[in-house]
Design a protein around this motif. Structure first.
Motif, PDB file in Angstrom:
ATOM      1  N   UNK A  14       0.770  -0.889  -0.066  1.00 40.92           N
ATOM      2  CA  UNK A  14      -0.264   0.141   0.332  1.00 40.92           C
ATOM      3  C   UNK A  14       0.823   1.331  -0.274  1.00 40.92           C
ATOM      4  N   UNK A  15       0.458   2.363  -0.506  1.00 43.38           N
ATOM      5  CA  UNK A  15       1.024   3.513  -0.086  1.00 43.38           C
ATOM      6  C   UNK A  15       1.422   4.327   0.822  1.00 43.38           C
ATOM      7  N   UNK A  16       2.859   4.499   1.129  1.00 40.88           N
ATOM      8  CA  UNK A  16       2.955   5.534   2.374  1.00 40.88           C
ATOM      9  C   UNK A  16       1.749   6.721   3.335  1.00 40.88           C
ATOM     10  N   UNK A  17       1.472   6.584   3.930  1.00 40.76           N
ATOM     11  CA  UNK A  17       0.306   7.163   4.596  1.00 40.76           C
ATOM     12  C   UNK A  17       0.914   8.724   3.473  1.00 40.76           C
ATOM     13  N   UNK A  18      -0.194   9.687   3.661  1.00 34.34           N
ATOM     14  CA  UNK A  18      -0.238  10.770   2.976  1.00 34.34           C
ATOM     15  C   UNK A  18       0.410  11.108   1.654  1.00 34.34           C
ATOM     16  N   UNK A  19       0.478   9.480   0.665  1.00 37.26           N
ATOM     17  CA  UNK A  19       0.978   9.974  -0.265  1.00 37.26           C
ATOM     18  C   UNK A  19       0.641   9.599  -1.221  1.00 37.26           C
ATOM     19  N   UNK A  20      -0.391  10.354  -1.924  1.00 38.46           N
ATOM     20  CA  UNK A  20      -1.368   9.356  -3.391  1.00 38.46           C
ATOM     21  C   UNK A  20      -0.199   8.847  -4.406  1.00 38.46           C
ATOM     22  N   UNK A  21      -1.336   7.431  -4.535  1.00 39.30           N
ATOM     23  CA  UNK A  21      -0.610   7.012  -6.375  1.00 39.30           C
ATOM     24  C   UNK A  21      -1.715   8.108  -7.162  1.00 39.30           C
ATOM     25  N   UNK A  22      -0.989   8.123  -8.126  1.00 38.92           N
ATOM     26  CA  UNK A  22      -1.185   8.804  -9.188  1.00 38.92           C
ATOM     27  C   UNK A  22      -2.465   7.753  -9.967  1.00 38.92           C
ATOM     28  N   UNK A  23      -3.234   8.693 -10.231  1.00 35.35           N
ATOM     29  CA  UNK A  23      -4.610   7.914 -10.926  1.00 35.35           C
ATOM     30  C   UNK A  23      -4.426   7.589 -12.373  1.00 35.35           C
ATOM     31  N   UNK A  24      -4.118   6.569 -13.204  1.00 37.22           N
ATOM     32  CA  UNK A  24      -3.770   6.201 -14.879  1.00 37.22           C
ATOM     33  C   UNK A  24      -5.246   6.685 -15.087  1.00 37.22           C
ATOM     34  N   UNK A  25      -5.057   7.659 -16.683  1.00 38.75           N
ATOM     35  CA  UNK A  25      -5.649   8.692 -17.293  1.00 38.75           C
ATOM     36  C   UNK A  25      -6.532   7.699 -17.942  1.00 38.75           C
ATOM     37  N   UNK A  26      -7.746   7.733 -18.002  1.00 37.92           N
ATOM     38  CA  UNK A  26      -9.180   7.079 -19.085  1.00 37.92           C
ATOM     39  C   UNK A  26      -8.492   7.484 -20.554  1.00 37.92           C
ATOM     40  N   UNK A  27      -8.624   5.735 -20.235  1.00 29.83           N
ATOM     41  CA  UNK A  27      -8.436   5.625 -22.729  1.00 29.83           C
ATOM     42  C   UNK A  27      -9.526   6.144 -22.782  1.00 29.83           C
ATOM     43  N   UNK A  28      -9.898   7.061 -23.517  1.00 32.46           N
ATOM     44  CA  UNK A  28     -10.983   7.679 -24.250  1.00 32.46           C
ATOM     45  C   UNK A  28     -10.973   7.061 -25.655  1.00 32.46           C
ATOM     46  N   UNK A  29     -10.444   5.935 -26.401  1.00 35.11           N
ATOM     47  CA  UNK A  29     -10.169   5.351 -27.338  1.00 35.11           C
ATOM     48  C   UNK A  29     -11.268   4.839 -27.660  1.00 35.11           C
ATOM     49  N   UNK A  30     -11.787   5.658 -29.210  1.00 33.34           N
ATOM     50  CA  UNK A  30     -13.669   4.935 -29.943  1.00 33.34           C
ATOM     51  C   UNK A  30     -13.493   3.983 -30.751  1.00 33.34           C
ATOM     52  N   UNK A  31     -11.335   3.833 -31.176  1.00 35.48           N
ATOM     53  CA  UNK A  31     -11.187   2.650 -32.064  1.00 35.48           C
ATOM     54  C   UNK A  31     -10.780   3.310 -33.294  1.00 35.48           C
ATOM     55  N   UNK A  32     -11.325   5.013 -33.624  1.00 43.79           N
ATOM     56  CA  UNK A  32     -11.910   5.846 -34.356  1.00 43.79           C
ATOM     57  C   UNK A  32     -10.302   6.267 -35.057  1.00 43.79           C
ATOM     58  N   UNK A  33      -9.929   6.822 -35.599  1.00 37.69           N
ATOM     59  CA  UNK A  33      -9.019   7.836 -35.512  1.00 37.69           C
ATOM     60  C   UNK A  33      -9.729   9.323 -36.363  1.00 37.69           C
ATOM     61  N   UNK A  34      -9.395  10.377 -35.573  1.00 37.23           N
ATOM     62  CA  UNK A  34      -9.526  11.131 -35.839  1.00 37.23           C
ATOM     63  C   UNK A  34      -9.199  12.660 -35.705  1.00 37.23           C
ATOM     64  N   UNK A  35      -9.185  13.441 -37.170  1.00 30.18           N
ATOM     65  CA  UNK A  35      -8.406  14.553 -36.423  1.00 30.18           C
ATOM     66  C   UNK A  35      -8.595  15.683 -35.819  1.00 30.18           C
ATOM     67  N   UNK A  36      -7.496  15.867 -35.378  1.00 32.14           N
ATOM     68  CA  UNK A  36      -8.190  17.562 -34.227  1.00 32.14           C
ATOM     69  C   UNK A  36      -8.383  18.612 -35.172  1.00 32.14           C
TER      70      UNK A  36
END
Length: 81
Positions: free
Chosen positions: A54-76
């Motif tokens: 477990x992480x040490x008290x007072x240390x927040x482990x970084x949360x992984x970014x949510x992958x918003x991939x739809x499987x379709x390539x979209x240009x900005x």
């Protein structure tokens, strides 16, 4: 055909090296007692559970970014100028 004769020494060295390694490796690394092998396997399988901490008290482990991939390539989108 004579031009390929310069390859002969390289081929001979490679074949001798392969035979030498095959000769050295044929005996293996020795016999391991079955009970010892089972104990090592059990230790390795249990090792993942023991190493999780477990992480040490007072240390927040970084949360992984949510992958918003739809499987379709979209240009900005671009702004019209």
């Amino acid at each position: 055909m004579e031009i390929l004769l310069w390859l002969v020494p390289s081929v001979v060295v490679a074949v001798v090296a392969m035979l030498w390694v095959a000769w050295l490796g044929r005996e293996g690394r020795g016999e391991v007692d079955r009970d010892v092998a089972v104990r090592r396997l059990g230790d390795a399988l249990e090792g993942d559970r023991r190493r999780r901490r477990r992480p040490a008290p007072g240390y927040a482990a970084p949360q992984p970014e949510v992958d918003r991939s739809t499987g379709i390539a979209v240009r900005p989108s671009r702004r019209a100028s």
